[in-house]
Write a protein that holds these residues in place. Structure first.
Motif, PDB file in Angstrom:
ATOM      1  N   SER A   1      48.369  -8.873  15.387  1.00  0.00           N
ATOM      2  CA  SER A   1      49.776  -9.096  15.053  1.00  0.00           C
ATOM      3  C   SER A   1      50.057  -8.963  13.563  1.00  0.00           C
ATOM      4  CB  SER A   1      50.214 -10.493  15.534  1.00  0.00           C
ATOM      5  OG  SER A   1      50.099 -10.617  16.931  1.00  0.00           O
ATOM      6  N   MET A   2      49.032  -9.019  12.752  1.00  0.00           N
ATOM      7  CA  MET A   2      49.196  -8.962  11.298  1.00  0.00           C
ATOM      8  C   MET A   2      49.366  -7.535  10.803  1.00  0.00           C
ATOM      9  SD  MET A   2      46.066 -11.504  10.264  1.00  0.00           S
ATOM     10  CE  MET A   2      46.078 -10.891   8.565  1.00  0.00           C
ATOM     11  N   ASN A   3      50.096  -7.406   9.720  1.00  0.00           N
ATOM     12  CA  ASN A   3      50.111  -6.159   8.962  1.00  0.00           C
ATOM     13  C   ASN A   3      49.076  -6.303   7.855  1.00  0.00           C
ATOM     14  OD1 ASN A   3      50.534  -3.960   7.330  1.00  0.00           O
ATOM     15  ND2 ASN A   3      52.744  -4.250   7.114  1.00  0.00           N
ATOM     16  N   ARG A   4      47.892  -5.777   8.102  1.00  0.00           N
ATOM     17  CA  ARG A   4      46.791  -6.022   7.170  1.00  0.00           C
ATOM     18  C   ARG A   4      46.836  -5.135   5.927  1.00  0.00           C
ATOM     19  NH1 ARG A   4      41.397  -6.814  10.715  1.00  0.00           N
ATOM     20  NH2 ARG A   4      42.539  -5.902  12.457  1.00  0.00           N
ATOM     21  N   THR A   5      47.942  -4.417   5.743  1.00  0.00           N
ATOM     22  CA  THR A   5      48.164  -3.766   4.450  1.00  0.00           C
ATOM     23  C   THR A   5      48.860  -4.721   3.491  1.00  0.00           C
ATOM     24  OG1 THR A   5      50.354  -2.848   5.016  1.00  0.00           O
ATOM     25  CG2 THR A   5      48.413  -1.544   5.617  1.00  0.00           C
ATOM     26  N   ARG A   6      49.295  -5.865   3.995  1.00  0.00           N
ATOM     27  CA  ARG A   6      49.940  -6.888   3.172  1.00  0.00           C
ATOM     28  C   ARG A   6      48.924  -7.951   2.803  1.00  0.00           C
ATOM     29  NH1 ARG A   6      55.585  -6.643   3.482  1.00  0.00           N
ATOM     30  NH2 ARG A   6      56.150  -4.484   3.985  1.00  0.00           N
ATOM     31  N   GLN A   7      48.964  -8.399   1.558  1.00  0.00           N
ATOM     32  CA  GLN A   7      47.943  -9.321   1.058  1.00  0.00           C
ATOM     33  C   GLN A   7      48.069 -10.718   1.665  1.00  0.00           C
ATOM     34  OE1 GLN A   7      47.735  -9.393  -3.189  1.00  0.00           O
ATOM     35  NE2 GLN A   7      45.951 -10.736  -3.269  1.00  0.00           N
ATOM     36  N   PHE A   8      49.267 -11.121   2.028  1.00  0.00           N
ATOM     37  CA  PHE A   8      49.491 -12.440   2.636  1.00  0.00           C
ATOM     38  C   PHE A   8      50.231 -12.218   3.945  1.00  0.00           C
ATOM     39  CE2 PHE A   8      49.342 -13.030  -1.947  1.00  0.00           C
ATOM     40  CZ  PHE A   8      48.396 -14.041  -2.080  1.00  0.00           C
ATOM     41  N   ALA A   9      49.512 -12.151   5.054  1.00  0.00           N
ATOM     42  CA  ALA A   9      50.131 -11.729   6.313  1.00  0.00           C
ATOM     43  C   ALA A   9      50.022 -12.760   7.430  1.00  0.00           C
ATOM     44  CB  ALA A   9      49.520 -10.414   6.782  1.00  0.00           C
ATOM     45  N   PHE A  10      49.315 -13.861   7.216  1.00  0.00           N
ATOM     46  CA  PHE A  10      49.198 -14.866   8.270  1.00  0.00           C
ATOM     47  C   PHE A  10      48.974 -16.233   7.659  1.00  0.00           C
ATOM     48  CE2 PHE A  10      46.453 -17.491  11.043  1.00  0.00           C
ATOM     49  CZ  PHE A  10      47.342 -17.660  12.099  1.00  0.00           C
ATOM     50  N   SER A  11      49.580 -17.245   8.256  1.00  0.00           N
ATOM     51  CA  SER A  11      49.345 -18.629   7.842  1.00  0.00           C
ATOM     52  C   SER A  11      49.098 -19.495   9.060  1.00  0.00           C
ATOM     53  CB  SER A  11      50.546 -19.176   7.068  1.00  0.00           C
ATOM     54  OG  SER A  11      50.452 -20.593   6.951  1.00  0.00           O
ATOM     55  N   GLU A  12      47.943 -20.136   9.100  1.00  0.00           N
ATOM     56  CA  GLU A  12      47.623 -21.042  10.188  1.00  0.00           C
ATOM     57  C   GLU A  12      48.550 -22.250  10.199  1.00  0.00           C
ATOM     58  OE1 GLU A  12      46.646 -21.220   7.257  1.00  0.00           O
ATOM     59  OE2 GLU A  12      45.017 -22.610   6.862  1.00  0.00           O
ATOM     60  N   PHE A  13      48.876 -22.774   8.998  1.00  0.00           N
ATOM     61  CA  PHE A  13      49.751 -23.943   8.907  1.00  0.00           C
ATOM     62  C   PHE A  13      51.175 -23.593   9.345  1.00  0.00           C
ATOM     63  CE2 PHE A  13      46.951 -25.645   5.229  1.00  0.00           C
ATOM     64  CZ  PHE A  13      46.081 -26.238   6.133  1.00  0.00           C
ATOM     65  N   GLU A  14      51.669 -22.461   8.876  1.00  0.00           N
ATOM     66  CA  GLU A  14      53.023 -22.031   9.252  1.00  0.00           C
ATOM     67  C   GLU A  14      53.105 -21.798  10.764  1.00  0.00           C
ATOM     68  OE1 GLU A  14      55.714 -22.598   7.313  1.00  0.00           O
ATOM     69  OE2 GLU A  14      55.321 -20.981   5.885  1.00  0.00           O
ATOM     70  N   THR A  15      52.069 -21.217  11.333  1.00  0.00           N
ATOM     71  CA  THR A  15      52.078 -20.891  12.760  1.00  0.00           C
ATOM     72  C   THR A  15      52.054 -22.153  13.619  1.00  0.00           C
ATOM     73  OG1 THR A  15      50.987 -18.775  12.347  1.00  0.00           O
ATOM     74  CG2 THR A  15      50.862 -19.647  14.581  1.00  0.00           C
TER      75      THR A  15
END
Length: 266
Positions: free
Chosen positions: A193-207
């Motif tokens: 689900s992540m766009n791994r071209t972006r340096q900050f693409a996932f947060s466990e806390f936010e999710t």
């Protein structure tokens, strides 16, 4: 039991690597001092390194080999560009979400290895979980959340504040829902689900917090994080300075971690 330490007993989970050993003693000591819950176990999830295991023995923490938590390891994660490397960062987030399989208490506190609590914290109050919030986040976190969960985050603000109390039962349910929606293991669904071209693409806390907020916002108490980021080592700050910061802030994050100096207090 002292009235100051009430509510459910909890476990504490701290992912770490060797360079965190400069700050980790302060993190552990502060958790024991300021968390107003009985603490059953403090788990350090880390690479199998002698210095880390020695630290765990001296500080009465439980060492967990990070390569035994998930079916994948850091080597299986390819999240980098020509200018940055985030595979370890993402791996640590996935390790936190694996905490429902590591911890035995109904609730477990996850805290980053560079963040030191400087004020009392109670994470359960009147049957509700306390979440700490800040006013800004990375937009890509919410793009990933929408792809992962199939709906827009119902965020009131940002839940990315370096520590969070997880409820094992609800975390497990969230991961089962992700797997049912995507038809693959939850950790693969996150990476897909992540766009791994972006340096900050996932947060466990936010999710996790937005998952709960969308389902049961009445069961959450939101407080301002009041975290202060410092570009120095935790060993460089004096006790009077900590007391001064504690008048305004709840926690300090130390982002300058050069080397590991063993002191008698550790």
């Amino acid at each position: 039991m002292s009235p100051a330490f009430e509510g459910p007993a909890i476990d504490v989970l701290i992912p770490a690597i060797e360079k965190d050993l400069a700050t980790l003693p302060h993190v552990v000591d502060a958790v024991r001092k300021h968390v107003r819950h009985p603490i059953r176990s403090i788990l350090i999830v880390a690479p199998r390194k002698d210095r880390i295991m020695d630290f765990c023995r001296r500080k009465a923490c439980t060492f967990v080999d990070e390569n035994t938590v998930l079916p994948i390891t850091k080597k299986d994660i390819h999240y980098r560009s020509g200018t940055w490397e985030r595979s370890g960062w993402l791996f640590q987030q996935l390790l936190k979400l694996g905490g429902d399989k590591l911890c035995t208490a109904d609730y477990f506190l996850v805290i980053d290895a560079d963040t030191v609590l400087i004020a009392p914290h109670r994470f359960r109050s009147s049957g509700k979980t306390v979440f700490y919030c800040r006013n800004w986040s990375q937009p890509e976190y919410f793009t990933t959340y929408r792809k992962l969960m199939g709906r827009k985050a119902a965020r009131p603000s940002s839940f990315v504040t370096h520590y969070m109390l997880f409820e094992r039962r609800r975390l497990s349910r969230m991961k089962r829902e992700i797997e049912a929606m995507h038809g693959i293991p939850w950790y693969k669904a996150i990476m897909r689900s992540m766009n791994r071209t972006r340096q900050f693409a996932f947060s466990e806390f936010e999710t996790y917090a937005n998952y709960l907020y969308s389902a049961d916002r009445g069961g959450m108490i939101l407080k301002k994080a009041r975290n202060k980021s410092l570009n120095m080592s935790a060993s460089q700050i004096s006790e009077p300075a900590i007391q001064k910061y504690a008048r305004t802030y709840r926690s300090l994050s130390f982002h300058k971690r050069k080397g590991y100096i063993r002191s008698p207090k550790q």
